[in-house]
Structures are given as structure tokens and as C-alpha cells.
Design a protein around this motif. Structure first.
Motif, PDB file in Angstrom:
ATOM      1  N   LEU A  24     -33.384 -20.044  39.331  1.00  0.00           N
ATOM      2  CA  LEU A  24     -34.121 -21.253  39.684  1.00  0.00           C
ATOM      3  C   LEU A  24     -33.212 -22.400  40.104  1.00  0.00           C
ATOM      4  CD1 LEU A  24     -36.844 -21.223  36.882  1.00  0.00           C
ATOM      5  CD2 LEU A  24     -37.091 -20.574  39.280  1.00  0.00           C
ATOM      6  N   PHE A  25     -32.053 -22.511  39.498  1.00  0.00           N
ATOM      7  CA  PHE A  25     -31.203 -23.668  39.764  1.00  0.00           C
ATOM      8  C   PHE A  25     -30.090 -23.369  40.763  1.00  0.00           C
ATOM      9  CE2 PHE A  25     -33.422 -25.037  36.019  1.00  0.00           C
ATOM     10  CZ  PHE A  25     -33.549 -26.412  36.198  1.00  0.00           C
ATOM     11  N   ALA A  26     -29.944 -22.108  41.180  1.00  0.00           N
ATOM     12  CA  ALA A  26     -28.957 -21.803  42.214  1.00  0.00           C
ATOM     13  C   ALA A  26     -29.465 -22.233  43.582  1.00  0.00           C
ATOM     14  CB  ALA A  26     -28.646 -20.305  42.215  1.00  0.00           C
ATOM     15  N   GLN A  27     -30.794 -22.272  43.744  1.00  0.00           N
ATOM     16  CA  GLN A  27     -31.358 -22.730  45.003  1.00  0.00           C
ATOM     17  C   GLN A  27     -31.310 -24.251  45.089  1.00  0.00           C
ATOM     18  OE1 GLN A  27     -35.712 -22.146  45.153  1.00  0.00           O
ATOM     19  NE2 GLN A  27     -35.621 -21.628  42.985  1.00  0.00           N
ATOM     20  N   GLU A  28     -31.399 -24.755  46.301  1.00  0.00           N
ATOM     21  CA  GLU A  28     -31.374 -26.200  46.497  1.00  0.00           C
ATOM     22  C   GLU A  28     -32.647 -26.815  45.927  1.00  0.00           C
ATOM     23  OE1 GLU A  28     -30.844 -29.488  50.116  1.00  0.00           O
ATOM     24  OE2 GLU A  28     -30.735 -27.328  50.504  1.00  0.00           O
ATOM     25  N   VAL A  29     -32.469 -27.852  45.109  1.00  0.00           N
ATOM     26  CA  VAL A  29     -33.599 -28.522  44.478  1.00  0.00           C
ATOM     27  C   VAL A  29     -33.758 -29.901  45.109  1.00  0.00           C
ATOM     28  CG1 VAL A  29     -34.540 -29.433  42.316  1.00  0.00           C
ATOM     29  CG2 VAL A  29     -33.200 -27.314  42.308  1.00  0.00           C
ATOM     30  N   PRO A  30     -34.905 -30.223  45.674  1.00  0.00           N
ATOM     31  CA  PRO A  30     -35.075 -31.542  46.278  1.00  0.00           C
ATOM     32  C   PRO A  30     -34.965 -32.653  45.252  1.00  0.00           C
ATOM     33  CG  PRO A  30     -37.168 -30.392  46.124  1.00  0.00           C
ATOM     34  CD  PRO A  30     -36.108 -29.396  45.761  1.00  0.00           C
ATOM     35  N   SER A  31     -34.462 -33.791  45.686  1.00  0.00           N
ATOM     36  CA  SER A  31     -34.302 -34.924  44.783  1.00  0.00           C
ATOM     37  C   SER A  31     -35.638 -35.625  44.579  1.00  0.00           C
ATOM     38  CB  SER A  31     -33.289 -35.921  45.347  1.00  0.00           C
ATOM     39  OG  SER A  31     -33.242 -37.086  44.530  1.00  0.00           O
ATOM     40  N   ASN A  32     -36.117 -35.645  43.358  1.00  0.00           N
ATOM     41  CA  ASN A  32     -37.315 -36.412  43.009  1.00  0.00           C
ATOM     42  C   ASN A  32     -36.952 -37.593  42.124  1.00  0.00           C
ATOM     43  OD1 ASN A  32     -39.469 -34.863  44.284  1.00  0.00           O
ATOM     44  ND2 ASN A  32     -38.884 -33.224  42.883  1.00  0.00           N
ATOM     45  N   ASN A  33     -35.659 -37.947  42.139  1.00  0.00           N
ATOM     46  CA  ASN A  33     -35.146 -38.996  41.248  1.00  0.00           C
ATOM     47  C   ASN A  33     -35.522 -38.646  39.815  1.00  0.00           C
ATOM     48  OD1 ASN A  33     -34.073 -40.488  43.443  1.00  0.00           O
ATOM     49  ND2 ASN A  33     -36.136 -41.226  43.898  1.00  0.00           N
ATOM     50  N   LEU A  34     -35.911 -39.614  39.014  1.00  0.00           N
ATOM     51  CA  LEU A  34     -36.306 -39.300  37.648  1.00  0.00           C
ATOM     52  C   LEU A  34     -37.663 -38.619  37.608  1.00  0.00           C
ATOM     53  CD1 LEU A  34     -35.158 -42.495  35.700  1.00  0.00           C
ATOM     54  CD2 LEU A  34     -34.121 -40.222  35.658  1.00  0.00           C
ATOM     55  N   GLY A  35     -38.467 -38.873  38.645  1.00  0.00           N
ATOM     56  CA  GLY A  35     -39.762 -38.212  38.701  1.00  0.00           C
ATOM     57  C   GLY A  35     -40.955 -39.136  38.546  1.00  0.00           C
ATOM     58  N   MET A  36     -40.724 -40.449  38.434  1.00  0.00           N
ATOM     59  CA  MET A  36     -41.828 -41.389  38.323  1.00  0.00           C
ATOM     60  C   MET A  36     -42.327 -41.766  39.717  1.00  0.00           C
ATOM     61  SD  MET A  36     -40.301 -43.824  35.266  1.00  0.00           S
ATOM     62  CE  MET A  36     -38.574 -43.596  35.752  1.00  0.00           C
ATOM     63  N   ILE A  37     -43.627 -41.997  39.866  1.00  0.00           N
ATOM     64  CA  ILE A  37     -44.188 -42.351  41.166  1.00  0.00           C
ATOM     65  C   ILE A  37     -43.782 -43.756  41.571  1.00  0.00           C
ATOM     66  CG2 ILE A  37     -46.369 -42.866  42.358  1.00  0.00           C
ATOM     67  CD1 ILE A  37     -47.545 -40.420  41.051  1.00  0.00           C
ATOM     68  N   ASP A  38     -44.018 -44.736  40.741  1.00  0.00           N
ATOM     69  CA  ASP A  38     -43.617 -46.121  40.997  1.00  0.00           C
ATOM     70  C   ASP A  38     -43.553 -46.849  39.669  1.00  0.00           C
ATOM     71  OD1 ASP A  38     -43.146 -48.711  41.764  1.00  0.00           O
ATOM     72  OD2 ASP A  38     -44.686 -48.766  43.328  1.00  0.00           O
ATOM     73  N   PRO A  39     -42.392 -46.816  39.002  1.00  0.00           N
ATOM     74  CA  PRO A  39     -42.308 -47.347  37.642  1.00  0.00           C
ATOM     75  C   PRO A  39     -42.471 -48.858  37.547  1.00  0.00           C
ATOM     76  CG  PRO A  39     -40.129 -46.752  38.460  1.00  0.00           C
ATOM     77  CD  PRO A  39     -41.113 -46.244  39.463  1.00  0.00           C
ATOM     78  N   ARG A  40     -42.443 -49.577  38.671  1.00  0.00           N
ATOM     79  CA  ARG A  40     -42.577 -51.037  38.635  1.00  0.00           C
ATOM     80  C   ARG A  40     -43.991 -51.517  38.906  1.00  0.00           C
ATOM     81  NH1 ARG A  40     -37.086 -53.008  41.897  1.00  0.00           N
ATOM     82  NH2 ARG A  40     -35.585 -51.967  40.498  1.00  0.00           N
ATOM     83  N   ALA A  41     -44.850 -50.621  39.347  1.00  0.00           N
ATOM     84  CA  ALA A  41     -46.208 -51.024  39.736  1.00  0.00           C
ATOM     85  C   ALA A  41     -47.130 -51.071  38.520  1.00  0.00           C
ATOM     86  CB  ALA A  41     -46.763 -50.052  40.763  1.00  0.00           C
ATOM     87  N   PRO A  42     -47.943 -52.123  38.381  1.00  0.00           N
ATOM     88  CA  PRO A  42     -48.913 -52.159  37.277  1.00  0.00           C
ATOM     89  C   PRO A  42     -50.044 -51.159  37.460  1.00  0.00           C
ATOM     90  CG  PRO A  42     -49.176 -54.076  38.703  1.00  0.00           C
ATOM     91  CD  PRO A  42     -47.933 -53.378  39.161  1.00  0.00           C
TER      92      PRO A  42
END
Length: 304
Positions: A24-42
Motif C-alpha cells: 500500500l505504501f510503496a505506491q505513490e500516495v497523493p498529498s491530502n495534507n493532514l486530511g481536514m477539509i477546511d480547519p479554519r471555517a466555522p
């Protein structure tokens, strides 16, 4: 595992921890950052199967130093994808009869969004969302704010008296079947969940599905998380009155997660395979949003 129809077509059984992690981890994994959609939005707007949900968040809580963690204070990217997948009528959980309108589902680590509950509960008998108490207020806010999308809902810790009939997924009306209860993997007993779905007139059938969406990121929580999963799955009796011993299907456990640290994943898989048999769901089953290369993983577990 002939009690799970179609399981052989859902994916490949995982037999080796290191091999699975490498694959699973030998393949290229796209960057999703930490994985939050928009941590600053209310609040964020999320479309699921043609319906628009408004999900209220707490950026201030996320950035606080609350003991016990704050990751449940915002919506994570995998959750809308998982909600789309789990509610698709072509999903083999529905097409093979593992889920229907009589089913009871438990979610671990639901967070504030209530998004999976909102989209899935109208198709079920009862949905039990669990997390730490700090998410409860916003969870309820999001249920109320999106009630029009899912018909009326409640977070009372009492089970709905109404039951659905077995069928392929279609919305029931009205829905009064979403419960929230606190469950700390490190300190609480999973057996307490039975009080959330059973009353004096019901037969004890345990739970049809246990699911968790993006709860595997902290190596220290892996062991209590896996133990809680196993305890919940073992709450299902092997048979009911008049049934042949071993005739009842085991609780199906679905774990969805973002690909982050191979070390944390390997720790989770090693711990999990002590208690469960594990299948990685195939690309054909998962579809575009969760297939390999998406940066997300979905495994099906059956307790040993």
C-alpha cells in the motif's frame, strides 16, 4: 466465512502485515495534507448523493489544548467520500443483504459532523454514534441543521420504537433513530452500547455493522481502538431462540482511513490481525472516491 455472502468478491484477505503495508505504501500516495477539509471555517457545505449538508465546525476547539484530543472538532476529507460509498445501493453491503432497514449500526469516533449518520441513518433501523462528550453539542447542532435532508432526527439515548422491514436501501419516514453516546476507548466498556439499542421488547441481536472513519493516526490509541472494535463485535450472540448455533452472521466491521504514516498503519494492522480476519476492499467495490491511489484505505474485518 460462508455467513458473509459475497465476501470473496469484495476483496482480498490480508495474510501478512508487512506485505500489506509495503504494497500500500510503496505506491505513490497523493498529498491530502493532514486530511481536514477546511480547519479554519466555522461551517462547510458538503454535497452527498444530490443533497447539500451544512456542517458546523469549531476551529477554536481544534486549536485548543484540550486533554484527550481535539481532532473531532472539524470535518475530515475522507468522511464525505465514505458517506457517498456506504449509502450507494450498489454497495455490496446492501446488495448482499448485510445491511437493510432492520439493521443497527455503530460508529466509533463520529466527530462533530454527524455526516455519516445523517446520510446513512434514514436507511436503517438504528444508528448509534459514539465519541467523547466534547463533540456532542456540535453533533446535535449538525443533526438539527440538516434535518430536512434526513427527515427528523434525535440524539436522545433512547432507541426508536419503530422498526423497518428488510429491503434494499430506501429512506424511511420519519427517522427518529440516531443516538449519540459517549464512548472512550481507553476507559469505557463497549458492553454499555447494548443499552442504546435494546429495550425490553427486543431480542438481543447485537450489531450488524461497526464502522470507523479516519480514527487511526495516533499509535498510542491503536490498542484501545482495536480492543473496543473487538469487544463490540463480540456483543452479537451466535444465535437466537430457535436458531441453529452459529447461524447468525457476525458483526461486520468497516475501517476507513487516510494513508499517512506506514508505521502507524502497520501497528494498527498487526494489532487488528490478532483479533480479526482482515480483507482489503477492492477498487471495483470502492469506486473512484476510495480506490487505490486515492490516498484512502478501506478494510473489512470479521472478529475471530
Amino acid at each position: 466465512m460462508n455467513q458473509i455472502p459475497g465476501l470473496a468478491d469484495m476483496g482480498e484477505e490480508v495474510l501478512d502485515v508487512e506485505e500489506e503495508a509495503f504494497l500500500l505504501f510503496a505506491q505513490e500516495v497523493p498529498s491530502n495534507n493532514l486530511g481536514m477539509i477546511d480547519p479554519r471555517a466555522p461551517a462547510v457545505e458538503i454535497p452527498i448523493n444530490g443533497k447539500d449538508y451544512t456542517i458546523h465546525q469549531s476551529p477554536s476547539l481544534l486549536s485548543s489544548h484540550r486533554a484527550g484530543g481535539t481532532t473531532g472538532a472539524v470535518l475530515w476529507k475522507i468522511t464525505p467520500r465514505f458517506a457517498e460509498w456506504i449509502t450507494n445501493p450498489k454497495n455490496p453491503l446492501w446488495s448482499n443483504g448485510l445491511l437493510d432497514q432492520s439493521s443497527t449500526v455503530v460508529e466509533l469516533g463520529t466527530g462533530i459532523s454527524a455526516l455519516v449518520a445523517l446520510s446513512l441513518a434514514p436507511l436503517l433501523h438504528h444508528y448509534i454514534a459514539t465519541d467523547q462528550e466534547y463533540v456532542h453539542k456540535l453533533f446535535r447542532t449538525n443533526l438539527d441543521a440538516n434535518a430536512a435532508n434526513s427527515t427528523p432526527t434525535t440524539t436522545s439515548n433512547k432507541k426508536s420504537k419503530s422498526k423497518g422491514s428488510k429491503s434494499k436501501p430506501k429512506p424511511t419516514n420519519p427517522v427518529t433513530n440516531i443516538s449519540f453516546t459517549t464512548l472512550d476507548w481507553e476507559t469505557d466498556q463497549a458492553g454499555s452500547l447494548k443499552e442504546e439499542c435494546l429495550d425490553s421488547v427486543d431480542e438481543d441481536k447485537g450489531f450488524d455493522l461497526l464502522l470507523s472513519c479516519d480514527c487511526i493516526y495516533n499509535e498510542a490509541l491503536v490498542a484501545p481502538f482495536v480492543r473496543t472494535c473487538a469487544e463490540i463485535c463480540r456483543l452479537r450472540p451466535a444465535c437466537g431462540e430457535g436458531e441453529e448455533i452459529g447461524s447468525r452472521r457476525p458483526t461486520v466491521c468497516i475501517i476507513a482511513q487516510q494513508q499517512r504514516s506506514p508505521d502507524v498503519f502497520e501497528t494498527w494492522l498487526r494489532e487488528t490481525m490478532r483479533e480479526f480476519r482482515v480483507w482489503r476492499l477492492s477498487d471495483e467495490v470502492l469506486g473512484e472516491g476510495l480506490r487505490s491511489g486515492s490516498g484512502y484505505l478501506v478494510h473489512l474485518l470479521l472478529v475471530k
